[in-house]
Design a protein around this motif. Structure first.
Motif: not given
Ligand SMILES: Nc1ncnc2c1ncn2[C@@H]1O[C@H](COP(=O)(O)OP(=O)(O)O)[C@@H](O)[C@H]1O
Ligand SMILES: Cc1cn([C@H]2C[C@H](O)[C@@H](COP(=O)(O)OP(=O)(O)O)O2)c(=O)[nH]c1=O
Length: 232
Positions: A10-18, A145-147, A149-151, A185-187, A189-194
């Motif tokens: 997935g693209l940056e910020g998709a939530g892969k690490s999460t 935008a999520r990425a 927020g990470r730095g 669909n990674a748009g 919530s984190i709970e739903q994606v998981q």
């Molecule tokens: N479904 C989600 N909704 C909102 N924020 C999310 C979601 N999944 C991840 N995040 C947040 O977005 C940021 C990037 O997530 P991360 O898992 O590092 O993405 P990736 O590894 O795909 O780049 C983190 O701060 C994380 O907490």
């Protein structure tokens, strides 16, 4: 069941690490040994390549060929030194990105012809391919935008929105051709994606286990293909 290579894309910020923690738990709870990898990276040399390819080089342009070759050099180190030996020892491997990232970013994003990518893939990996690909689909602007927020963004993350839109389009085109893949669909919530990731993983695991039990077929012969949407 024989160990398998499961890749999260997935693209940056998709939530892969999460979601990778939940995937690791899934296998551990079933009594399997598991390791995690990331690309580029995962061996001392591949991690050095990661630093090299992600950083911005002052007064020096990184050509798209250099970027491409470094991705495959890192992947070759990781696959041959870590992933294949782990699978041979019946250890499951969860990959944070793999070859499809090169197809999406260098092929789609940088517009390297796909036949060049196929050539490099064959040269470095032969016919090695993941057993399951879980693709987290996100709008590039939301992911970036999520990425953010990470730095601070790195050299590749600074490639611009059009680059990421091409990468996403390529991901979706390639996913449509791929067996053993699920699009999530990674748009949501984190709970739903998981929840959706675990459902796709569960479906694949059950199908793969019963295929192994009944026909003793190799892990690579498994076929699961569906799209998971949170509202289903
Ligand atoms: N479904 C989600 N909704 C909102 N924020 C999310 C979601 N999944 C991840 N995040 C947040 O977005 C940021 C990037 O997530 P991360 O898992 O590092 O993405 P990736 O590894 O795909 O780049 C983190 O701060 C994380 O907490
Ligand atoms: C594996 C791979 C990664 N990349 C890029 C995607 C990312 O920008 C970067 C890897 O950084 P990473 O921190 O893993 O990405 P993310 O922010 O999604 O967690 O390298 C490629 O361009 N091609 C590839 O083949």
């Amino acid at each position: 069941m024989k160990a398998a290579f499961v890749v999260v894309e997935g693209l940056e910020g998709a939530g892969k690490s999460t979601v990778i923690n939940a995937i690791e738990n899934f296998f551990t709870m079933l009594g399997h040994s598991v390791i995690r990898t990331r690309e580029p990276g995962g061996t001392p040399m591949a991690e050095a390549i990661r630093d090299c390819v992600k950083q911005t080089w002052k007064d020096e342009t990184v050509t798209q060929e250099t970027e491409l070759l470094l991705m495959y050099a890192a992947r070759s180190q990781l696959v041959h030194n870590i992933i294949l030996p782990a699978l041979a020892n019946n250890i499951f491997v969860i990959g944070d990105r793999h070859d499809l990232s090169s197809v999406a970013y260098q092929g789609g994003g940088r517009q390297v012809p796909l036949e060049n990518l196929q050539l490099l893939k064959r040269l470095t990996l032969g016919d090695f391919t993941p057993d399951l690909t879980l693709y987290l689909d996100i709008e590039p602007s939301v992911g970036l935008a999520r990425a953010k927020g990470r730095g601070e963004l790195d050299r590749i993350e600074l490639s611009g929105l059009a680059f990421f839109e091409r990468a996403r389009e390529t991901y979706l085109e390639q996913l449509a051709l791929l067996e053993n893949a699920a699009t999530i669909n990674a748009g949501n919530s984190i709970e739903q994606v998981q929840k959706d990731v675990l459902r796709a993983l569960h479906n694949w695991y059950n199908a793969a286990s019963s295929a192994t039990n009944t026909t003793a077929s190799h892990a690579n012969n498994r076929t699961v293909k569906h799209t998971v949407r949170g509202d289903e």
